[in-house]
Write an enzyme that holds these catalytic residues in place. Structure first.
Site, mmCIF file in Angstrom:
data_model
loop_
_atom_site.group_PDB
_atom_site.id
_atom_site.type_symbol
_atom_site.label_atom_id
_atom_site.label_comp_id
_atom_site.label_asym_id
_atom_site.label_seq_id
_atom_site.Cartn_x
_atom_site.Cartn_y
_atom_site.Cartn_z
ATOM 1 N N LYS A 136 0.878 -1.184 0.000
ATOM 2 C CA LYS A 136 0.000 0.000 0.000
ATOM 3 C C LYS A 136 0.909 1.225 0.000
ATOM 4 O O LYS A 136 2.036 1.164 0.492
ATOM 5 C CB LYS A 136 -0.870 0.009 1.260
ATOM 6 C CG LYS A 136 -2.071 0.906 1.173
ATOM 7 C CD LYS A 136 -3.246 0.238 0.456
ATOM 8 C CE LYS A 136 -4.370 1.223 0.191
ATOM 9 N NZ LYS A 136 -5.555 0.565 -0.373
ATOM 10 N N ASP A 176 -6.756 4.481 -4.881
ATOM 11 C CA ASP A 176 -7.469 4.333 -3.601
ATOM 12 C C ASP A 176 -8.119 5.693 -3.342
ATOM 13 O O ASP A 176 -8.309 6.479 -4.290
ATOM 14 C CB ASP A 176 -6.500 3.923 -2.477
ATOM 15 C CG ASP A 176 -7.213 3.548 -1.184
ATOM 16 O OD1 ASP A 176 -7.992 2.593 -1.188
ATOM 17 O OD2 ASP A 176 -7.015 4.225 -0.147
HETATM 18 P P1 NDP Z 1 -13.185 7.812 -3.070
HETATM 19 O O1 NDP Z 1 -12.083 8.760 -2.863
HETATM 20 O O2 NDP Z 1 -13.753 7.627 -4.432
HETATM 21 O O3 NDP Z 1 -14.411 8.164 -2.092
HETATM 22 C C1 NDP Z 1 -14.238 8.223 -0.723
HETATM 23 C C2 NDP Z 1 -15.556 8.634 -0.098
HETATM 24 O O4 NDP Z 1 -15.445 8.564 1.323
HETATM 25 C C3 NDP Z 1 -15.954 10.087 -0.423
HETATM 26 O O5 NDP Z 1 -17.345 10.145 -0.457
HETATM 27 C C4 NDP Z 1 -15.393 10.824 0.789
HETATM 28 O O6 NDP Z 1 -16.044 12.052 1.051
HETATM 29 C C5 NDP Z 1 -15.691 9.851 1.890
HETATM 30 N N1 NDP Z 1 -14.792 10.059 3.041
HETATM 31 C C6 NDP Z 1 -13.442 10.100 3.043
HETATM 32 N N2 NDP Z 1 -12.977 10.331 4.286
HETATM 33 C C7 NDP Z 1 -14.070 10.451 5.062
HETATM 34 C C8 NDP Z 1 -14.267 10.686 6.435
HETATM 35 N N3 NDP Z 1 -13.240 10.856 7.276
HETATM 36 N N4 NDP Z 1 -15.561 10.738 6.911
HETATM 37 C C9 NDP Z 1 -16.616 10.565 6.078
HETATM 38 N N5 NDP Z 1 -16.481 10.333 4.752
HETATM 39 C C10 NDP Z 1 -15.237 10.269 4.263
HETATM 40 O O7 NDP Z 1 -12.662 6.421 -2.470
HETATM 41 P P2 NDP Z 1 -13.134 4.961 -2.821
HETATM 42 O O8 NDP Z 1 -14.605 4.928 -3.000
HETATM 43 O O9 NDP Z 1 -12.266 4.429 -3.870
HETATM 44 O O10 NDP Z 1 -12.738 4.170 -1.468
HETATM 45 C C11 NDP Z 1 -13.611 4.116 -0.345
HETATM 46 C C12 NDP Z 1 -13.097 3.030 0.607
HETATM 47 O O11 NDP Z 1 -13.022 1.783 -0.073
HETATM 48 C C13 NDP Z 1 -11.701 3.268 1.183
HETATM 49 O O12 NDP Z 1 -11.639 2.710 2.488
HETATM 50 C C14 NDP Z 1 -10.817 2.447 0.258
HETATM 51 O O13 NDP Z 1 -9.606 2.061 0.879
HETATM 52 C C15 NDP Z 1 -11.714 1.244 0.038
HETATM 53 N N6 NDP Z 1 -11.408 0.469 -1.156
HETATM 54 C C16 NDP Z 1 -11.463 1.035 -2.394
HETATM 55 C C17 NDP Z 1 -11.209 0.270 -3.506
HETATM 56 C C18 NDP Z 1 -11.399 0.804 -4.893
HETATM 57 O O14 NDP Z 1 -11.378 0.005 -5.831
HETATM 58 N N7 NDP Z 1 -11.611 2.084 -5.079
HETATM 59 C C19 NDP Z 1 -10.760 -1.143 -3.383
HETATM 60 C C20 NDP Z 1 -10.821 -1.653 -2.044
HETATM 61 C C21 NDP Z 1 -11.090 -0.844 -0.977
HETATM 62 P P3 NDP Z 1 -15.329 13.470 0.709
HETATM 63 O O15 NDP Z 1 -15.583 13.696 -0.752
HETATM 64 O O16 NDP Z 1 -16.001 14.446 1.607
HETATM 65 O O17 NDP Z 1 -13.873 13.299 1.045
#
Ligand code: NDP
Length: 455
Positions: A136, A176
């Protein structure tokens, strides 16, 4: 004391001693220690009667990353100011394949979070059945509010150091939080420019330069396939279920989309500012609008309530709304024990962790005690890295599979992961998916490490 009790007490004592060591060696890294504890508490009982794992110090070696690289990332903002961030790559375990895992750009990124994610990734990648080790990386850089040019300069500077540590057969990063198609494009372009090689060194690439179909959708879709499999295993169905989803990024919006396709009703989405609730269930058009809002427009989720009459915005997190299932899809530690208790009281009967470690340990304990079906992240969200692995295969063979083929591979992969969890976590009528995923992920990596001797 009976023999069984004696052996349980011994296992508990080993676990405590082991965790004391982990704590001592990793001061100030609570997320990492939490992740190791969660895995070790499943593995210790499993290996209690398998002395070779103890003799070969497998768990001690597994909790130590093979390599942690930390580096300076200088870049220039649009006003000409020189800015400096810190970048990392944690190369955790390469026993079963090249390191593989995402890159995260977020101000909260630190070594503890990346070590926890790299550790978890090792088991998750093993579960996919593909030959991928765990890693990572990321930086404490906030892409929010930055121009495209600033993001490009940051990505180029990041790769100018990272390129010497990665490679198609060494370490293959992906996206990510904060790293989507735009950032992967900038990083791949810089890697290609420095090395003069066009190879599959990053996944999540654009379709024009070696990306895989279904990669964007894979994590969210895969999570919902897993939820469907959990429900089916317990003689229930996803059709008609009301689902709480947090987040509104890649994972959350694709989870909402797949819920709709399978007849379930997604009723919440969120971001770091609060959550939106649609009691009727979001439609595909609304999900598309939110994708655009949180993607290209980089807006706030509250804007959805201004746009749609049947959507309301609330501060905080969505876990107090009544529903049947929950798919936390935003970030780590976004469900605490009190919120879990409310969800249980409200009748949530299945939780599928689509984000990485979204449930605090207290929340996990509450779900397990209450008999809530609980799908842990390393199994539920493995579809993302699974399709990344398939992107690597396509790049190596210089071919491109069509969407139907990849969708079928994803669906089959999620079914196989589910069945591996059942194999190791089967417990009468209720499967312990936490235990099942940890042990299933562990066995393959541990056995490869046993074969290598002391490395
Ligand atoms: P994105 O950056 O596309 O979206 C993240 C989302 O989470 C946004 O809506 C963001 O809101 C919100 N968020 C981030 N930090 C916080 C917080 N502290 N409190 C509340 N909301 C928060 O990320 P992904 O959708 O790609 O990833 C989401 C999760 O899934 C992560 O844990 C990632 O590690 C995991 N994951 C992702 C994969 C992938 O293929 N993308 C694969 C496996 C796991 P805002 O816009 O306000 O920041």
């Amino acid at each position: 004391m009976s023999k069984a009790h004696e052996s349980d007490a011994k296992t508990k004592e080993y676990l405590e001693r082991y965790m004391e060591g982990v704590q001592k060696r990793n001061p100030g890294e609570p997320e990492f220690v939490q992740a190791v504890y969660e895995v070790a508490s499943s593995i210790f009982p499993y290996i209690a009667d398998k002395p070779m794992y103890h003799e070969m110090q497998i768990l001690e070696r597994m909790a130590e990353p093979e390599r942690v690289i930390s580096f300076r990332v200088p870049w220039t903002d649009d006003k000409g100011n020189i800015r400096t961030n810190r970048g990392w790559r944690v190369q955790f375990n390469s026993a079963i394949g090249p390191y593989k895992g995402g890159i995260r750009f977020h101000p909260s990124v630190n070594q503890s979070i990346l070590k926890f994610l790299g550790f978890e990734q090792t088991f998750k990648n093993s579960l996919t059945g593909l030959p991928m080790g765990g890693g990572k990386g990321g930086a404490n850089f906030n892409p929010k509010g930055k121009s495209d040019n600033e993001v490009m300069r940051f990505c180029q500077s990041f790769v100018t150091e990272l390129y010497r540590h990665i490679g198609a057969d060494t370490d293959v990063p992906a996206g990510d939080i904060g790293v989507g198609g735009r950032e992967i494009g900038f990083m791949f372009g810089q890697y290609k420019r420095i090395t003069n090689e066009f190879v599959g060194v990053l996944t999540g690439k654009g379709m024009e330069f070696g990306g895989s179909k279904m990669r964007t959708e894979a994590t969210g879709y895969g999570a919902v396939f897993f939820l469907r499999n959990m429900l089916a295993q317990h003689k229930d169905a996803i059709d008609g279920k009301k689902v709480l989803i947090s987040g509104s990024g890649n994972v959350a919006t694709h989870a909402a989309e797949k819920c709709l396709q399978l007849g379930a009703t997604p009723i919440t989405l969120s971001d770091s500012g609060g959550f939106v609730h649609c009691a009727d269930g979001f439609t595909q058009e609304q999900v598309d609008w939110i994708k655009e809002l949180k993607g290209a427009r980089r807006g706030r989720i509250s804007e959805a309530a201004d746009e749609f009459n049947n959507v309301t915005f609330h501060e905080g997190r969505p876990w107090g709304i009544e529903a049947d299932c929950a798919i936390p899809s935003a970030t780590q530690n976004e469900v605490n024990a009190e919120e879990a208790a409310v969800m249980i009281k409200n009748g949530v009967m299945a939780v599928a962790e689509a984000a990485n470690m979204p449930c605090e340990q207290g929340a996990v304990d509450s779900f397990m005690e209450a008999g809530t079906l609980f799908g842990p992240a390393k199994a539920v969200n493995a579809g993302g890295v699974g399709v990344s692995g398939l992107e690597m295969s396509q790049n190596s063979a210089r071919i491109s599979w069509d969407e139907d083929h990849l969708r079928k591979l994803l669906e089959d992969m999620m079914r196989d992961i589910h069945d591996s969890c059942v194999q190791y976590g089967g417990d009468g009528d209720k499967v312990n998916y936490l235990q099942g995923s940890n042990i299933a992920g562990f066995v393959k990596v541990a056995d490869a490490m046993l074969s290598y001797g002391h490395v």
